[in-house]
Design a protein around this motif. Structure first.
Motif, PDB file in Angstrom:
ATOM      1  N   LEU A  58      27.491 -32.045   6.008  1.00 38.90           N
ATOM      2  CA  LEU A  58      27.572 -31.529   7.566  1.00 38.90           C
ATOM      3  C   LEU A  58      28.788 -30.790   8.090  1.00 38.90           C
ATOM      4  O   LEU A  58      28.155 -29.873   8.818  1.00 38.90           O
ATOM      5  CB  LEU A  58      27.781 -33.359   7.877  1.00 38.90           C
ATOM      6  CG  LEU A  58      26.636 -34.055   8.830  1.00 38.90           C
ATOM      7  CD1 LEU A  58      27.246 -35.833   9.278  1.00 38.90           C
ATOM      8  CD2 LEU A  58      25.732 -33.234   9.357  1.00 38.90           C
ATOM      9  N   LEU A  59      29.906 -31.281   7.334  1.00 43.76           N
ATOM     10  CA  LEU A  59      30.980 -30.222   7.500  1.00 43.76           C
ATOM     11  C   LEU A  59      30.859 -28.753   7.190  1.00 43.76           C
ATOM     12  O   LEU A  59      30.992 -27.898   8.151  1.00 43.76           O
ATOM     13  CB  LEU A  59      32.202 -30.335   6.676  1.00 43.76           C
ATOM     14  CG  LEU A  59      32.930 -31.511   6.955  1.00 43.76           C
ATOM     15  CD1 LEU A  59      33.979 -32.019   5.806  1.00 43.76           C
ATOM     16  CD2 LEU A  59      32.899 -31.481   8.593  1.00 43.76           C
ATOM     17  N   GLY A  60      29.987 -28.402   5.347  1.00 47.00           N
ATOM     18  CA  GLY A  60      29.191 -27.040   6.221  1.00 47.00           C
ATOM     19  C   GLY A  60      28.486 -26.571   6.998  1.00 47.00           C
ATOM     20  O   GLY A  60      28.306 -25.380   7.207  1.00 47.00           O
ATOM     21  N   LEU A  61      27.424 -27.746   7.439  1.00 46.04           N
ATOM     22  CA  LEU A  61      26.555 -26.724   8.595  1.00 46.04           C
ATOM     23  C   LEU A  61      27.386 -26.932   9.872  1.00 46.04           C
ATOM     24  O   LEU A  61      27.798 -25.612  10.371  1.00 46.04           O
ATOM     25  CB  LEU A  61      25.388 -27.921   8.507  1.00 46.04           C
ATOM     26  CG  LEU A  61      24.429 -28.187   7.397  1.00 46.04           C
ATOM     27  CD1 LEU A  61      23.687 -29.579   8.312  1.00 46.04           C
ATOM     28  CD2 LEU A  61      23.609 -26.839   7.544  1.00 46.04           C
ATOM     29  N   ALA A  62      28.092 -27.427   9.893  1.00 48.87           N
ATOM     30  CA  ALA A  62      28.872 -27.454  11.192  1.00 48.87           C
ATOM     31  C   ALA A  62      29.430 -26.142  11.192  1.00 48.87           C
ATOM     32  O   ALA A  62      29.569 -25.141  12.180  1.00 48.87           O
ATOM     33  CB  ALA A  62      29.948 -28.740  11.539  1.00 48.87           C
ATOM     34  N   GLU A  63      30.538 -25.931  10.209  1.00 50.54           N
ATOM     35  CA  GLU A  63      30.928 -24.902   9.963  1.00 50.54           C
ATOM     36  C   GLU A  63      30.171 -23.602  10.110  1.00 50.54           C
ATOM     37  O   GLU A  63      30.168 -22.689  11.212  1.00 50.54           O
ATOM     38  CB  GLU A  63      31.903 -24.516   9.046  1.00 50.54           C
ATOM     39  CG  GLU A  63      32.809 -23.236   8.633  1.00 50.54           C
ATOM     40  CD  GLU A  63      33.612 -22.959   9.675  1.00 50.54           C
ATOM     41  OE1 GLU A  63      33.884 -23.770  10.236  1.00 50.54           O
ATOM     42  OE2 GLU A  63      34.208 -21.840   9.794  1.00 50.54           O
ATOM     43  N   GLU A  64      28.808 -23.582   9.608  1.00 45.41           N
ATOM     44  CA  GLU A  64      28.111 -23.013   9.695  1.00 45.41           C
ATOM     45  C   GLU A  64      27.507 -22.377  11.169  1.00 45.41           C
ATOM     46  O   GLU A  64      27.243 -21.359  11.968  1.00 45.41           O
ATOM     47  CB  GLU A  64      26.979 -22.804   8.361  1.00 45.41           C
ATOM     48  CG  GLU A  64      26.647 -22.791   7.461  1.00 45.41           C
ATOM     49  CD  GLU A  64      25.112 -23.084   6.585  1.00 45.41           C
ATOM     50  OE1 GLU A  64      24.491 -23.383   7.092  1.00 45.41           O
ATOM     51  OE2 GLU A  64      25.678 -23.430   5.580  1.00 45.41           O
ATOM     52  N   ALA A  65      27.533 -23.247  12.112  1.00 35.96           N
ATOM     53  CA  ALA A  65      26.707 -23.755  13.063  1.00 35.96           C
ATOM     54  C   ALA A  65      28.241 -22.788  14.315  1.00 35.96           C
ATOM     55  O   ALA A  65      27.674 -22.067  15.009  1.00 35.96           O
ATOM     56  CB  ALA A  65      26.749 -24.505  13.787  1.00 35.96           C
ATOM     57  N   ARG A  66      29.102 -23.531  13.941  1.00 31.93           N
ATOM     58  CA  ARG A  66      30.650 -22.971  14.276  1.00 31.93           C
ATOM     59  C   ARG A  66      29.910 -21.071  14.462  1.00 31.93           C
ATOM     60  O   ARG A  66      30.657 -20.326  14.926  1.00 31.93           O
ATOM     61  CB  ARG A  66      31.415 -23.327  14.535  1.00 31.93           C
ATOM     62  CG  ARG A  66      32.536 -24.037  14.997  1.00 31.93           C
ATOM     63  CD  ARG A  66      33.875 -24.445  14.559  1.00 31.93           C
ATOM     64  NE  ARG A  66      34.442 -24.970  13.226  1.00 31.93           N
ATOM     65  CZ  ARG A  66      33.850 -26.299  13.348  1.00 31.93           C
ATOM     66  NH1 ARG A  66      33.502 -27.409  13.857  1.00 31.93           N
ATOM     67  NH2 ARG A  66      33.926 -26.700  11.970  1.00 31.93           N
TER      68      ARG A  66
END
Lengths: 462, 116
Positions: A218-226
């Protein structure tokens, strides 16, 4: 063993079930059984039945087994008949009471039928041996603050004691067995509990690991989204910049030509320069609208709230478009409610954008000598402002009214415009919780349409 | 009167240069921030500075001009028109005016009138 089929046994119990059970046991061993459900009934049956043995429950409704025994033993006709008390034997006082009332033995209810038969046989044999001369001994026993007077033969007392002992041994055996069973169950349960706990621990470990993994993902995805969002914003900014730079030359030089700073233009030159300017302007509005659109799609369009002077904005709009109205002989009027608040909380740039959008549509569709009215009303509760633009153009056919506010929809595609204006207006109006719509033809008119939108006035708060 | 135009787009320079010449303004041109800073002289009345320059940002150029010649006018000449970019320019207090691309003649006239 000697057959005793002719020997009768009277059994007494107030529980029909236990009575039946006992009867079954005895009949299985070929005894002749008579049953009584109480002491009175039993005493009444004594003469007729003349049993060889009486077996009686102790605790019964009305008169108890001790009393039955006492009565039998005090009756000279029956005193030689052995009486066996049938009991759970939980209390030593029962033994003493039993001896006191002259009972011959007692029988634990949990004793088992084999033992019962053995006891009956013994009692019958002994009765034959010592019938007649019974040396009677009388003595007092103190137990638990009570005095018991016991008249009993030694044999009978020993029988009682042996039975007590037997019962105790049996109970002990049962207890030991129960204890062993318990131990086994206990260790089995402990094993189960242990296994279950291990299982649970393993589950928790696994789940925790999964959660950590998911969390990392999730953290990875959130960072990707950012990053994606940042990249998108950058892309939008770059696109905007890169598109405007060539437009600066197109529109800039065309304006210089049109201004005839370097000499007068011929008719065709003038005409073409006008086209370049017009097309360039159209391209610019497209770029602006698409930028707004991508901001909306990215969810990054926000309200920047400040005190907004609505009457000021309306007057400014009138001044800007007055010239255009005059050029086309369009009557262009402002009707603002005198109750209009001087300042409300709002996003000035976006409110202006919506008003200009509606006005430029109105000018686009209103023929020469027509009329356009910009009006602003406040509702009776002063909770919202409604701004509307009414024209005398061709109006909006019913089937277009819904689709009008979706992207790239135009009623007349021959008209200039991006098809994004009203969609953007709707998005902006929704942003501040207002409503936007169209009435065509306007109330009380035969042609044209009225576009309106609302701005909520926040409640009195200071 | 002498003014400097800094922009990496040659046609954007030509447009402004011609408009200034029509007003009898002598113009100097630079296509990068460093070139512009090397050309600064006290007799320059005003600098038109593009923001997205190939080497250093127009804002940095503006700050250096301010440090060196506090009375010299600096006008941003930029295609960065998104509201947050514009806000940043205005808030930075580095520019006396902002001219947006595509340039509108009337905006240019307004700025020139203000300068005079």
């Amino acid at each position: 063993m000697e057959q005793l089929q002719n020997k009768k046994i009277l059994i007494v119990d107030d529980s029909p079930m236990q009575l039946q059970q006992l009867r079954n046991h005895l009949e299985k061993h070929n005894y002749d059984v008579a049953a009584a459900s109480g002491v009175v009934e039993a005493l009444g049956m004594m003469e007729q039945v003349t049993p060889a043995i009486v077996i009686s429950d102790i605790i019964m409704q009305g008169i108890d087994g001790f009393e039955l025994c006492r009565r039998i033993k005090s009756d000279s006709r029956y005193k030689s008949i052995p009486v066996v008390l049938y009991t759970v034997l939980a209390d030593p006082r029962d033994v003493l009471h039993g001896l006191e009332c002259g009972a011959d033995n007692f029988m634990a209810k949990s004793y088992g039928e084999e033992n019962l038969v053995v006891m009956i046989e013994q009692l019958l044999a002994r009765k034959e041996d010592d019938s007649g001369s019974i040396p009677v001994q009388g003595f007092e026993i103190n137990f638990n603050g009570e005095t018991y007077f016991i008249t009993s033969t030694t044999q009978r007392s020993i029988d009682f004691l042996l039975s007590t002992y037997e019962v105790a041994v049996q109970m002990n055996r049962k207890l030991i067995k129960t204890q062993d069973d318990l131990k086994r169950v206990n260790s089995y349960m402990e094993g189960e509990v242990h296994r279950y706990r291990r299982h649970l621990e393993k589950l928790v470990e696994d789940r925790t690991e999964q959660i950590h993994l998911l969390n990392d993902q999730l953290l990875g995805l959130a960072e990707e989204a950012r990053q994606a969002s940042r990249a998108k914003s950058e892309f939008i900014a770059n696109m905007s910049h890169e598109l405007r730079t060539p437009l600066n030359s197109i529109l800039g030089f065309a304006q210089v030509l049109e201004a005839e700073y370097y000499g007068a233009l011929g008719d065709k030159q003038k005409e073409y320069t006008g086209y370049i300017l017009e097309a360039g302007q159209h391209l610019l509005s497209l770029i602006n609208d698409i930028l707004d659109l991508s901001k909306i799609e990215a969810g990054s369009m926000e309200l920047s709230l400040a005190k907004v002077n609505i009457p000021g904005i309306l007057e400014h709009a009138m001044i800007l478009l007055k010239e255009k109205a005059t050029a086309h002989s369009i009557r262009f009027n402002l009707e603002a409610s005198p109750r209009m608040p001087a300042a409300i909380e709002g996003d000035e740039r976006k409110i202006k954008q919506v008003i200009f959008n509606l006005l430029s549509n109105a000018f686009k569709f209103t023929p020469d000598n027509g009329e356009i009215v910009l009006s602003a009303l406040v509702d009776s509760g002063a909770t919202r402002i409604e701004i509307s633009v009414t024209d005398t153009g061709m109006g909006i056919p019913e089937q277009y009214r819904e689709k009008l506010f979706t992207p790239f929809t135009q009623v007349d595609s021959s008209m200039s415009g991006t098809g994004l204006g009203l969609y953007l207006c709707k998005k902006m109006v929704n942003l501040w919780g207002g409503k936007i719509g169209v009435v065509s033809p306007p109330e009380g008119a035969s042609r044209g349409c009225r576009f309106y939108f609302t701005i909520p006035i926040p409640g009195e708060q200071q | 009167m002498k003014m400097l135009i800094v922009d990496d787009d040659a046609k954007s320079i030509t447009l402004l240069e011609d408009l200034l010449r029509l007003r009898n303004v002598e113009t100097l041109k630079a296509s990068s921030g460093r070139d512009a800073l090397a050309m600064l002289t006290p007799d320059l009345k005003c600098c038109f500075v593009d923001i997205r320059l190939p080497d250093i940002s127009g804002s940095v150029v503006a700050r250096k001009i301010r440090e060196k010649y506090s009375t010299m006018c600096v006008v941003a000449y930029t295609a960065s028109v998104l509201s947050d970019e514009k806000d940043e320019l205005i808030r930075s207090n580095l520019f006396d005016a902002v001219l947006l691309k595509p340039l509108k003649l009337e905006e240019f006239e307004k700025v020139m009138t203000a300068l005079e």
